[in-house]
Scaffold this motif. Structure first.
Motif, PDB file in Angstrom:
ATOM      1  N   ARG A 132     -70.448  -6.519  -2.272  1.00  0.00           N
ATOM      2  CA  ARG A 132     -70.529  -5.335  -3.116  1.00  0.00           C
ATOM      3  C   ARG A 132     -70.839  -5.717  -4.561  1.00  0.00           C
ATOM      4  O   ARG A 132     -71.721  -5.142  -5.197  1.00  0.00           O
ATOM      5  CB  ARG A 132     -69.206  -4.578  -3.039  1.00  0.00           C
ATOM      6  N   ILE A 167     -72.291  -8.345  -5.708  1.00  0.00           N
ATOM      7  CA  ILE A 167     -73.669  -8.835  -5.846  1.00  0.00           C
ATOM      8  C   ILE A 167     -74.642  -7.656  -5.898  1.00  0.00           C
ATOM      9  O   ILE A 167     -75.527  -7.594  -6.757  1.00  0.00           O
ATOM     10  CB  ILE A 167     -74.029  -9.791  -4.688  1.00  0.00           C
ATOM     11  N   SER A 168     -74.453  -6.700  -4.989  1.00  0.00           N
ATOM     12  CA  SER A 168     -75.388  -5.567  -4.949  1.00  0.00           C
ATOM     13  C   SER A 168     -75.286  -4.732  -6.231  1.00  0.00           C
ATOM     14  O   SER A 168     -76.290  -4.231  -6.729  1.00  0.00           O
ATOM     15  CB  SER A 168     -75.136  -4.707  -3.717  1.00  0.00           C
ATOM     16  N   LEU A 169     -74.077  -4.602  -6.781  1.00  0.00           N
ATOM     17  CA  LEU A 169     -73.905  -3.812  -8.009  1.00  0.00           C
ATOM     18  C   LEU A 169     -74.480  -4.544  -9.212  1.00  0.00           C
ATOM     19  O   LEU A 169     -75.099  -3.949 -10.076  1.00  0.00           O
ATOM     20  CB  LEU A 169     -72.429  -3.487  -8.237  1.00  0.00           C
ATOM     21  N   LYS A 226     -78.062  -4.176  -9.950  1.00  0.00           N
ATOM     22  CA  LYS A 226     -78.536  -2.853 -10.373  1.00  0.00           C
ATOM     23  C   LYS A 226     -78.078  -2.468 -11.761  1.00  0.00           C
ATOM     24  O   LYS A 226     -78.387  -1.401 -12.238  1.00  0.00           O
ATOM     25  CB  LYS A 226     -78.051  -1.795  -9.387  1.00  0.00           C
ATOM     26  N   LEU A 268     -79.333   0.136  -3.463  1.00  0.00           N
ATOM     27  CA  LEU A 268     -78.452  -1.025  -3.590  1.00  0.00           C
ATOM     28  C   LEU A 268     -78.535  -1.778  -2.271  1.00  0.00           C
ATOM     29  O   LEU A 268     -78.630  -1.157  -1.213  1.00  0.00           O
ATOM     30  CB  LEU A 268     -77.006  -0.591  -3.825  1.00  0.00           C
ATOM     31  N   ARG A 269     -78.504  -3.086  -2.330  1.00  0.00           N
ATOM     32  CA  ARG A 269     -78.644  -3.866  -1.098  1.00  0.00           C
ATOM     33  C   ARG A 269     -77.420  -4.721  -0.827  1.00  0.00           C
ATOM     34  O   ARG A 269     -76.988  -5.473  -1.694  1.00  0.00           O
ATOM     35  CB  ARG A 269     -79.858  -4.787  -1.194  1.00  0.00           C
ATOM     36  N   HIS A 270     -76.885  -4.631   0.360  1.00  0.00           N
ATOM     37  CA  HIS A 270     -75.868  -5.590   0.793  1.00  0.00           C
ATOM     38  C   HIS A 270     -76.596  -6.798   1.357  1.00  0.00           C
ATOM     39  O   HIS A 270     -77.477  -6.629   2.191  1.00  0.00           O
ATOM     40  CB  HIS A 270     -74.988  -4.977   1.882  1.00  0.00           C
ATOM     41  N   THR A 301     -69.507   0.964  -1.836  1.00  0.00           N
ATOM     42  CA  THR A 301     -70.400   0.351  -2.821  1.00  0.00           C
ATOM     43  C   THR A 301     -71.158   1.443  -3.582  1.00  0.00           C
ATOM     44  O   THR A 301     -71.232   1.428  -4.818  1.00  0.00           O
ATOM     45  CB  THR A 301     -71.409  -0.588  -2.135  1.00  0.00           C
ATOM     46  N   TYR A 304     -70.888   2.509  -7.562  1.00  0.00           N
ATOM     47  CA  TYR A 304     -72.065   2.592  -8.422  1.00  0.00           C
ATOM     48  C   TYR A 304     -72.124   3.947  -9.129  1.00  0.00           C
ATOM     49  O   TYR A 304     -72.341   4.028 -10.344  1.00  0.00           O
ATOM     50  CB  TYR A 304     -73.331   2.368  -7.592  1.00  0.00           C
ATOM     51  N   MET A 347     -69.605   4.179 -11.811  1.00  0.00           N
ATOM     52  CA  MET A 347     -70.070   3.341 -12.925  1.00  0.00           C
ATOM     53  C   MET A 347     -71.113   4.085 -13.768  1.00  0.00           C
ATOM     54  O   MET A 347     -71.166   3.951 -14.987  1.00  0.00           O
ATOM     55  CB  MET A 347     -70.695   2.087 -12.320  1.00  0.00           C
TER      56      MET A 347
END
Lengths: 114, 225
Positions: free
Chosen positions: A106, A108-110, A113, B55-57, B69, B73, B76
């Protein structure tokens, strides 16, 4: 009381395995992968296996106290309980690791971005 | 003006994702977040092209993890309301506003979509039975009686989204969310929604057998706590 009658092939095989297992435990301790407590725990387990292997009568008094027919049954019951406990601990650990892995994925993905 | 974010967890949905994102954009929602849970197909690229933030896992972690996730986001980025939406096209973008309404009006912090409250829905019988068993299970497990417990279409206020933790990475999150609504006393309401059963969405959906596994994992998680 005769402690060592003839040694059977079964006993030799198990003894070899016990020696192998103990050597692994010591090696892991030397590599600092396990602590003193774990070293003594596993050493005791394997020493107990060796003792019961050559002096099976030793379990009889324990069996009597616990009201279980034969000494060997005590050993088998204890082994199963121990196995269940260890499997449970593994399950908990793997679950926790999965959750930690998710947190990393999670993050890493955040981060990509932001 | 409330900032609405739509979070769509997706795993191998290249055939439907573009249509889903498109439908939401056409309804006027601009902040669409697709969380690609390490798909092996071109889901991420297709979603990005359609106009979503992707967004990529890097490792597949399951729908619950992907949803969390996306919600992190959205929080945020200052979301006021977060919508959970499915990637397989079974939800209707026109109904997002129905779920948003009770939250804007401060009647609830979570609006749960319910296919059983909608008249004339064409739910296959086998699916109906499994879903109602899910309702019963949820009642026993969490002590909360809903009409539809396993519907991925819901809206959450920012506050609720911050309160609800999703620890279960896989499919158990639907029950988990409800469990936390009950335990943390979050104000909720149910809103009728349509579920479109297409051969595609049925194929991508949960099998009855899988439901048993989900229930088992939930009981385990309770045991471990």
């Amino acid at each position: 009381m005769i402690l060592f009658q003839t040694i059977s092939i079964f006993q030799i095989i198990v003894l070899l395995f016990v020696l192998f297992a103990v050597s692994r435990v010591i090696l892991r301790f030397r590599d600092k992968k396990i602590n003193v407590f774990e070293l003594s725990f596993w050493s005791l387990i394997w020493i107990a296996v060796a003792v019961v292997l050559f002096i099976p009568q030793i379990t009889t008094p324990i069996a009597r106290i616990l009201d279980i027919g034969r000494g060997i049954d005590v050993a088998v019951y204890l082994a199963i309980v121990l196995l269940f406990y260890l499997v449970f601990r593994l399950y908990v650990k793997i679950d926790a690791m999965g959750q930690d892995l998710t947190k990393v994925v999670r993050e890493i993905s955040l981060r990509k971005k932001k | 003006m409330q900032k609405i974010f739509i979070v769509i967890p997706a795993y191998n949905e290249k055939n439907s994702i573009s249509h889903v994102v498109d439908g939401l954009l056409r309804e006027g929602y601009k902040d669409i977040v697709v969380v690609d849970d390490c798909s092996t197909d071109s889901t991420a690229r297709v979603a990005e092209k359609a106009g979503a933030v992707v967004l990529r896992h890097i490792i597949n972690r399951g729908q619950g993890a992907a949803l969390r996730t996306g919600m992190d986001y959205a929080i945020m980025k200052g979301a006021d309301i977060i919508i959970n939406f499915d990637a397989d096209g079974q939800h209707n973008p026109k109904e997002v506003k129905d779920l948003v309404r009770p939250i804007i009006k401060k009647e609830a912090d979570v609006a749960l979509g319910s296919r059983f409250l909608k008249k004339g829905s064409n739910i296959p019988l086998a699916k109906k039975i499994v879903l109602k068993l899910g309702v019963l299970f949820t009642f026993i497990f969490s002590g909360i009686w809903l009409t539809d417990t396993h519907n991925g279409f819901r809206a959450l206020s920012r506050k609720a989204a911050q309160m609800i933790e999703i620890k279960q990475d896989r499919m158990e999150h639907a029950s988990e969310i409800i469990d936390q609504i009950k335990r943390k006393r979050i104000k909720y309401t149910e809103v009728p929604v349509t579920i479109m059963y297409t051969p595609y969405s049925v194929k991508k959906g949960q099998s009855a057998l899988n439901s048993i596994r989900i229930a088992w994992r939930l009981v385990w998680s309770r045991f471990l706590r």
